[in-house]
Design a protein around this motif. Structure first.
Motif, PDB file in Angstrom:
ATOM      1  N   LEU A 244      -3.144   4.984   1.858  1.00  0.00           N
ATOM      2  CA  LEU A 244      -3.846   4.046   1.677  1.00  0.00           C
ATOM      3  C   LEU A 244      -4.594   3.818   0.219  1.00  0.00           C
ATOM      4  CD1 LEU A 244      -4.978   2.867   5.171  1.00  0.00           C
ATOM      5  CD2 LEU A 244      -2.810   2.327   3.811  1.00  0.00           C
TER       6      LEU A 244
ATOM      7  N   VAL B 289      -1.236   0.972  11.009  1.00  0.00           N
ATOM      8  CA  VAL B 289      -1.275   1.621   9.797  1.00  0.00           C
ATOM      9  C   VAL B 289       0.032   2.471   9.615  1.00  0.00           C
ATOM     10  CG1 VAL B 289      -2.538   3.457  10.999  1.00  0.00           C
ATOM     11  CG2 VAL B 289      -2.645   3.262   8.181  1.00  0.00           C
TER      12      VAL B 289
ATOM     13  N   ALA C  87       0.627  -1.015   0.139  1.00  0.00           N
ATOM     14  CA  ALA C  87      -0.137   0.145   0.035  1.00  0.00           C
ATOM     15  C   ALA C  87       0.804   1.230   0.084  1.00  0.00           C
ATOM     16  CB  ALA C  87      -0.976   0.043   1.121  1.00  0.00           C
TER      17      ALA C  87
ATOM     18  N   PHE D  29      -4.061   0.017  -2.441  1.00  0.00           N
ATOM     19  CA  PHE D  29      -3.757  -0.971  -1.547  1.00  0.00           C
ATOM     20  C   PHE D  29      -4.233  -2.213  -2.133  1.00  0.00           C
ATOM     21  CE2 PHE D  29      -6.181  -3.129   2.047  1.00  0.00           C
ATOM     22  CZ  PHE D  29      -5.334  -2.760   3.368  1.00  0.00           C
TER      23      PHE D  29
ATOM     24  N   PRO E 201      -9.587  -0.521   3.558  1.00  0.00           N
ATOM     25  CA  PRO E 201      -8.235  -0.401   3.928  1.00  0.00           C
ATOM     26  C   PRO E 201      -7.913  -0.437   5.497  1.00  0.00           C
ATOM     27  CG  PRO E 201      -8.151   0.705   1.925  1.00  0.00           C
ATOM     28  CD  PRO E 201      -9.680   0.595   2.478  1.00  0.00           C
TER      29      PRO E 201
END
Length: 258
Positions: A202, A252, A198, A205, A241
């Motif tokens: 994002l 993340v 990714a 992705f 995502p």
């Protein structure tokens, strides 16, 4: 084809012959997956070969080297999976790293890359990072397997390992992932691997589920015109995502911080 290719080659030649050359190299007669590349004809002598399959990233170097033996003009390879993008020129089989923007180069040769007109310069230069969840694998087991494959101890910082209740979360450190997720999937056949590739925001992705080194299905945003695997509409019951990363136990921040 995805809006932004993962790899590309800028080369002279006849488009039909270029397509045949790449197809023969990437796909065997028994390969049932749809072609994950295309040849885009340019306005002059140069044309672009662009691909979207992560398994083929790196092959562009060999293609460019081989093609450079056939033409007097340089042949260029572009790898989007590096930070920053890796652009190389090949002349008579010899490669040299170029300090040039890939889109500017492609435009100057008369063969703009897909997405060049719709993607901002910042987004176009954004690197794609890969982080994987390996279910049924521990950090100790993965480290030992990678060292056996390499034939020597891993350098400090080569990979980032994190044991979690869901399994091992793995990312590339110095040098990137470098197919470690695929190697571990091949060597540890009991593992189910979710490889997430990714951009930091994002907006690009991909999640590829693998077992035994083989891709089973792939979730992709934006969707691909020529998906290399069976299409997955969700991962772990999620289809955004952020929620997919949460379901996989992948922070993340690992994408935002590289």
């Amino acid at each position: 084809m995805s809006r932004i290719p993962l790899w590309a080659i800028l080369t002279p030649g006849e488009p039909a012959r270029l397509e045949s050359h790449v197809r023969d190299a990437l796909m065997s007669d028994a390969d049932e997956r749809a072609p994950s590349f295309e040849v885009i004809s340019g306005s002059g002598r140069y044309h672009a070969i662009v691909g979207t399959d992560l398994r083929d990233v790196g092959a562009e170097l060999q293609f460019a080297e081989d093609l450079s033996l056939q033409f007097e003009e340089p042949v260029y390879s572009i790898n989007r999976a590096t930070d920053p993008w890796l652009v190389m020129s090949f002349r008579n089989g010899l490669g040299e790293v170029e300090d040039v923007g890939p889109e500017a180069l492609a435009k100057s040769l008369g063969c703009p890359l897909p997405g060049a007109d719709t993607t901002s310069e910042r987004s176009a230069r954004t690197p794609l990072l890969t982080v994987a969840l390996l279910e049924g694998v521990t950090a100790e087991e993965a480290r030992r397997t990678l060292e056996e494959d390499l034939g020597e101890p891993l350098p400090a910082g080569r990979y980032h390992f994190k044991d979690t209740p869901r399994g091992l979360v793995l990312s590339g450190g110095i040098g990137g992932m470098n197919f470690a997720d695929i190697i571990l999937s091949e060597r540890l056949s009991h593992a189910t691997v979710y490889a997430v590739t990714a951009s930091p925001r994002l907006d690009i992705f991909f999640v590829t589920r693998m077992r035994g080194g083989e891709g089973i299905e792939q979730f992709a945003r934006p969707p691909q015109d020529f998906p290399p695997y069976q299409i997955a509409n969700e991962v772990k019951g999620e289809n955004s995502p952020e929620r997919i990363l949460a379901a996989l136990g992948i922070p993340v921040e690992w994408f935002q911080n590289g």
